[in-house]
Design a protein around this motif. Structure first.
Motif, short mmCIF file in Angstrom:
data_model
loop_
_atom_site.label_atom_id
_atom_site.label_comp_id
_atom_site.label_asym_id
_atom_site.label_seq_id
_atom_site.Cartn_x
_atom_site.Cartn_y
_atom_site.Cartn_z
N LEU A 148 40.86 74.94 65.03
CA LEU A 148 41.88 74.75 66.05
C LEU A 148 41.81 75.85 67.10
O LEU A 148 41.82 75.57 68.31
N PHE A 149 41.75 77.10 66.67
CA PHE A 149 41.70 78.22 67.62
C PHE A 149 40.42 78.18 68.44
O PHE A 149 40.43 78.47 69.65
N THR A 150 39.31 77.83 67.82
CA THR A 150 38.03 77.77 68.54
C THR A 150 38.07 76.70 69.63
O THR A 150 37.70 76.95 70.79
N ASN A 151 38.53 75.52 69.27
CA ASN A 151 38.58 74.42 70.23
C ASN A 151 39.59 74.70 71.35
O ASN A 151 39.33 74.43 72.53
N THR A 152 40.74 75.23 70.96
CA THR A 152 41.76 75.50 71.97
C THR A 152 41.31 76.60 72.91
O THR A 152 41.59 76.55 74.13
N ALA A 153 40.62 77.60 72.39
CA ALA A 153 40.10 78.67 73.25
C ALA A 153 39.10 78.11 74.27
O ALA A 153 39.12 78.48 75.45
N GLN A 154 38.22 77.22 73.82
CA GLN A 154 37.29 76.60 74.76
C GLN A 154 38.03 75.85 75.85
O GLN A 154 37.67 75.93 77.04
N ALA A 155 39.06 75.11 75.47
CA ALA A 155 39.86 74.40 76.46
C ALA A 155 40.55 75.36 77.40
O ALA A 155 40.61 75.13 78.63
N LEU B 264 48.83 69.75 73.80
CA LEU B 264 48.87 69.54 72.35
C LEU B 264 48.13 70.64 71.61
O LEU B 264 48.62 71.19 70.61
N LEU B 265 46.95 70.98 72.07
CA LEU B 265 46.15 72.03 71.44
C LEU B 265 46.87 73.37 71.50
O LEU B 265 46.94 74.12 70.51
N LYS B 266 47.41 73.68 72.67
CA LYS B 266 48.04 75.00 72.85
C LYS B 266 49.28 75.14 71.98
O LYS B 266 49.45 76.16 71.30
N ASP B 267 50.14 74.12 71.97
CA ASP B 267 51.36 74.24 71.19
C ASP B 267 51.08 74.24 69.68
O ASP B 267 51.79 74.90 68.92
N ALA B 268 50.07 73.52 69.24
CA ALA B 268 49.69 73.58 67.82
C ALA B 268 49.19 74.97 67.47
O ALA B 268 49.47 75.50 66.38
N SER B 269 48.46 75.59 68.39
CA SER B 269 47.95 76.95 68.16
C SER B 269 49.08 77.97 68.19
O SER B 269 49.11 78.91 67.38
N VAL B 270 50.04 77.79 69.11
CA VAL B 270 51.19 78.69 69.18
C VAL B 270 51.93 78.70 67.85
O VAL B 270 52.35 79.76 67.35
N PHE B 271 52.09 77.52 67.24
CA PHE B 271 52.78 77.48 65.95
C PHE B 271 52.10 78.39 64.96
O PHE B 271 52.76 79.18 64.26
N TRP B 272 50.78 78.33 64.86
CA TRP B 272 50.10 79.12 63.84
C TRP B 272 50.00 80.58 64.23
O TRP B 272 50.00 81.46 63.33
N TRP C 194 54.25 73.21 67.56
CA TRP C 194 54.54 71.98 66.83
C TRP C 194 53.69 71.91 65.57
O TRP C 194 52.60 72.50 65.51
N ILE C 195 54.21 71.20 64.58
CA ILE C 195 53.50 71.04 63.32
C ILE C 195 53.80 69.65 62.76
O ILE C 195 54.86 69.07 63.01
N SER C 196 52.85 69.10 62.03
CA SER C 196 53.09 67.92 61.21
C SER C 196 52.43 68.15 59.87
O SER C 196 51.61 69.06 59.71
N SER D 279 50.09 71.44 55.07
CA SER D 279 50.67 71.86 56.35
C SER D 279 49.70 71.77 57.52
O SER D 279 49.99 72.26 58.60
N MET D 280 48.56 71.11 57.31
CA MET D 280 47.52 71.12 58.33
C MET D 280 47.41 69.81 59.11
O MET D 280 46.42 69.59 59.80
N GLY D 281 48.43 68.95 59.03
CA GLY D 281 48.36 67.69 59.75
C GLY D 281 48.09 67.89 61.24
O GLY D 281 47.17 67.30 61.81
N SER D 282 48.88 68.72 61.88
CA SER D 282 48.72 68.91 63.33
C SER D 282 47.38 69.54 63.66
O SER D 282 46.74 69.17 64.66
N ALA D 283 46.92 70.50 62.86
CA ALA D 283 45.64 71.15 63.13
C ALA D 283 44.50 70.14 63.07
O ALA D 283 43.61 70.14 63.94
N TRP D 284 44.51 69.28 62.05
CA TRP D 284 43.42 68.31 61.93
C TRP D 284 43.52 67.24 63.01
O TRP D 284 42.52 66.81 63.58
#
Length: 816
Positions: A561-568, A494-502, A440-442, A464-469
């Motif tokens: 985003l990748f750092t935080n999602t990886a921790q999760a 939410l974190l995973k799908d935002a990361s999948v997009f990128w 997903w992206i916003s 293009s960084m709405g979802s990441a922020w």
């Protein structure tokens, strides 16, 4: 010590304000930095309005003696509407998917003009359904027997109780107005009393902004029924009037109360909006309001008020800041303190007041089950709110919520998290329809209808960084509170799908990966005979270029985003996905230091040393991110400081359209605080509060809004619009001067300004779930209490050295 004559006696300023407060109200706060007050009525909504809110709706009062004007609106008073399957009307350009490879090829090849043209014509959409935040209008409460011959006037907003009051005397009779806006009971309560018999005579009317509305009065019920312009969604304002003594009558669409001892108005309002994709439609607002008032009126006035205060203080009292300051200055009316500060005189207590106001505004604008705060929180006097009153997602919305973590307000941030969760539903559609990928992206702007598409002008719409922020707040909500149930069921998807997009949308460039299409937030470069040079004025030039390769804002936000999602992922056992994110993170285009010693904004070394642009998005890695810091990346931190110096601290009149903004100063405050320069951050704070501040302690976005004047209601302050972002962020910035925790350690007194050399902060939160009370004197730590619950002992840094908290006698560990 300054003295005054008061009723024939010589008193000090502190004695005088104590007398005034005693005469005004018995339950006002003892600490005067919880009180905003004046000795005259207000006239202007932006600069003098006193705001009450409960997250659902907001009200602003000015305290006029002959007529009280209370501006009201509901957070869901939005024009526009949801996509309902018509994605082109919701901003999807039908040519976007086919144009995407061409845009990316042009960017990689350095053909910025071609990429700009393709993006403008074939990628960005035009959302007919976007809409804007609008107002209901004003309640007009007229006192026909009140003239201008009043004395002993005071108007106050009590930040500790979340109550407003107006008080004055006419011909020996004292009149008191008490106001509060309850979250638990969803009512605005306005009570009018006096110490004279049969002395309350008022008329209640409404001035409605929307084109289609009607007023109905039945007995003691005053009701506004209407439809929002453009989408014809219903709204309703319902008021029940309770009077002790006197009579109530309908006087030609005006409810008239005569010869009463006390009059209390119970006000609620709503639309049929419900944050539920895809239709966003709930219950009829008249049914909702009738139910709310029936429940509220089952309680008496004092029960409602006490429930409101208890609910509010459960949030507000969690944190307390006290700095050494002049108590006599704190006793002055707020407008006088403001003028002193503008004249360059120090008033540390005023900054405590601003710290408290920032928290108050967030609590009043954002609660569980409500919409999040928009650019104006939940307050609006305009038919067309400045900047549409939107959920601007290239810093402004996020900045409003920066304080929630350190100041222990997760309940307030939850409405933002829930909004993000709803946004992601549309964001998944945008990922498929515009980019042809998963996740997903916003983008830049948001509304209450789930808008996620890239729309508008290239300069701001192709961010293009709405979802990441947004996802940084999704992660921080867990980081500060360690709620694993929240992490698993709401945050991680939410974190995973935002990361999948990128993962699916990064493109190769110079042996690394970058993003495209994108722009560095509202900034570009000017094509000259010497090549590309960043513009610092002349934004309308047809030689301006935006589609540049290697936008470092994006690299930093995706790194985060990748750092935080990886921790999760590791916490939840999704190790393979976490490993993938960290591997790809290492292939992002590395940050670069340019020829001026600056942190580059783009891959090209084209930053202009006199460019004062308001956005510093390429310093996201400093604040609010965690990629750059003096203790871990000293060279990059030094380069970030150079970039901050190049951009400057505030307004530059020769670049007025590009520079300035209260939110821009707040970002600089946070960045300098993270770079451990509290004095520089404090300097900018002082300038924001004065150069872009109002006498009601709020701050504003100075740049003229681009809409037509007739879209506004008339105002003397048309081009100085209150925005919540800078004021809300100030509170968290002060907290970060005292405690930082974004580097997996607790850093005590990291950026303490000289002005704050002695003080204490109680209840501040640190990531990892820790709560701290801290005391310091002359810049040195006296004591720090750390509540650790079931968490491991934290690493603690003081004076840039890790300390042994089990041996250091200044540190007290408290376990539950």
């Amino acid at each position: 010590m300054k003295t005054f004559q008061y009723r024939g006696k010589v008193v000090t300023m502190l004695m005088l304000v104590a007398l005034v407060i005693t005469n005004c109200r018995q339950d006002l706060p003892q600490d005067l930095n919880h009180l905003i007050w004046y000795e005259y009525p207000g006239e202007h909504w932006n600069s003098q309005g006193m705001h009450l809110g409960n997250g659902y709706f907001g009200a602003t009062f000015l305290g006029g003696v002959n007529q009280e004007v209370i501006s009201i609106t509901d957070a869901s008073m939005w024009t526009g509407g949801p996509a309902n399957g018509d994605w082109e009307k919701a901003g999807v350009n039908p040519m976007a998917l086919n144009a995407l490879p061409q845009i990316r090829e042009a960017v990689v090849n350095g053909e910025a003009a071609l990429a700009d043209s393709l993006t403008n014509e074939h990628f960005l959409g035009d959302s007919e359904l976007y809409g804007y935040f609008t107002s209901i209008g004003d309640l007009l409460i007229t006192f026909s027997d009140h003239g201008d011959n009043y004395t002993a006037y005071s108007r106050a907003l009590d930040l500790q109780q979340s109550t407003g009051q107006v008080k004055y005397q006419i011909e020996g009779i004292e009149y008191v107005r008490d106001y509060f806006c309850s979250f638990p009971d969803k009512v605005l309560v306005l009570q009018y009393t006096s110490n004279g018999p049969d002395a309350i005579n008022l008329k209640l009317a409404a001035r409605v902004v929307q084109d289609s509305s009607s007023i109905q009065i039945e007995g003691n019920t005053f009701q506004v029924r209407g439809f929002i312009n453009g989408n014809n969604r219903p709204f309703n304002v319902m008021i029940r009037v309770k009077n002790q003594g006197g009579t109530v009558e309908n006087d030609q669409q005006v409810l008239k109360v005569s010869n009463a001892d006390t009059v209390t108005l119970y006000v609620t309002m709503s639309t049929n909006y419900k944050m539920e994709y895809p239709h966003y439609t709930g219950q009829d607002p008249e049914v909702t309001n009738s139910s709310v008032l029936t429940a509220a009126l089952a309680k008496d006035y004092q029960q409602l008020k006490q429930a409101h205060i208890q609910d509010y203080r459960n949030l507000y009292d969690r944190v307390k800041l006290d700095l050494e300051h002049d108590r006599e200055l704190a006793a002055m009316p707020t407008d006088q303190r403001f003028e002193r500060l503008k004249a360059g005189k120090q008033d540390t207590g005023y900054k405590i007041l601003a710290f408290n106001l920032g928290r108050y505004m967030v609590i009043s604008a954002s609660r569980p089950g409500t919409l999040p705060a928009n650019l104006q929180g939940v307050w609006n006097v305009f038919k067309f709110a400045p900047w549409a009153g939107n959920y601007q997602s290239n810093i402004n919305l996020q900045e409003i919520y920066w304080s929630c973590g350190p100041l222990n307000l997760p309940e307030c941030q939850q409405s933002y998290i829930d909004w993000i969760e709803n946004l992601a539903i549309s964001g998944r559609e945008i990922a498929k329809r515009v980019y042809g990928t998963n996740g997903w992206i916003s983008h830049t702007i948001g509304n209450i209808w789930g808008h996620a598409a890239p729309t508008g002008a290239l300069i701001w719409g192709m961010y293009s960084m709405g979802s990441a922020w947004h996802c940084q707040h999704v992660w921080d909500q867990f980081a500060f509170n360690q709620d694993t149930d929240y992490l698993e069921h709401q945050a991680y998807p939410l974190l995973k799908d935002a990361s999948v997009f990128w993962l699916e949308n990064l493109i190769p460039f110079e042996g690394y990966y970058i993003t495209s299409p994108t722009v560095s937030a509202e900034h570009g470069a000017l094509l000259t005979d010497n090549g590309l040079n960043p513009a610092y004025h002349d934004l309308e030039s047809d030689q301006y270029r935006y589609s540049l390769p290697g936008v470092y804002q994006d690299m930093e936000m995706i790194w985060d985003l990748f750092t935080n999602t990886a921790q999760a992922a590791y916490l939840l056992g999704d190790d393979q996905f976490g490993d993938t994110l960290l591997q790809v993170r290492e292939t992002l285009l590395p940050l670069k230091i340019g020829k001026h010693g600056q942190l580059q904004e783009w891959f090209y070394d084209i930053d202009h040393p006199q460019g004062r642009h308001r956005h510093i998005a390429h310093l996201y890695a400093v604040a609010p991110g965690r990629q750059i810091h003096p203790t871990i990346t000293p060279n990059l931190a030094a380069a970030a400081a150079t970039s901050l110096n190049m951009r400057g601290d505030g307004r530059f009149m020769d670049q007025e359209l590009a520079a300035g903004g209260n939110w821009a100063r707040a970002h600089r405050m946070w960045a300098w605080t993270r770079l451990l320069d509290g004095n520089r951050a404090n300097k900018i704070m002082s300038e924001m509060l004065t150069e872009q501040g109002f006498e009601n302690v709020l701050t504003y976005q100075h740049a003229p809004y681009g809409g037509e004047p007739e879209m506004y209601r008339e105002s003397d302050e048309m081009f100085c619009h209150f925005q919540l972002d800078g004021s809300a962020a100030l509170s968290g910035c002060i907290a970060e001067m005292i405690v930082q925790s974004h580097l997996d350690e607790i850093h005590l007194l990291p950026a303490l300004p000289d002005e704050f050399s002695t003080g204490q902060l109680e209840g501040v939160r640190a990531r990892g779930g820790y709560t701290l009370d801290i005391q310091w004197r002359d810049g040195k730590l006296i004591q720090a209490k750390i509540w650790i619950d079931d968490f491991p002992l934290p690493k603690v840094r003081l004076e840039n050295q890790l300390i042994d908290i089990e041996k250091d006698q200044r540190i007290q560990i408290i376990t539950s």
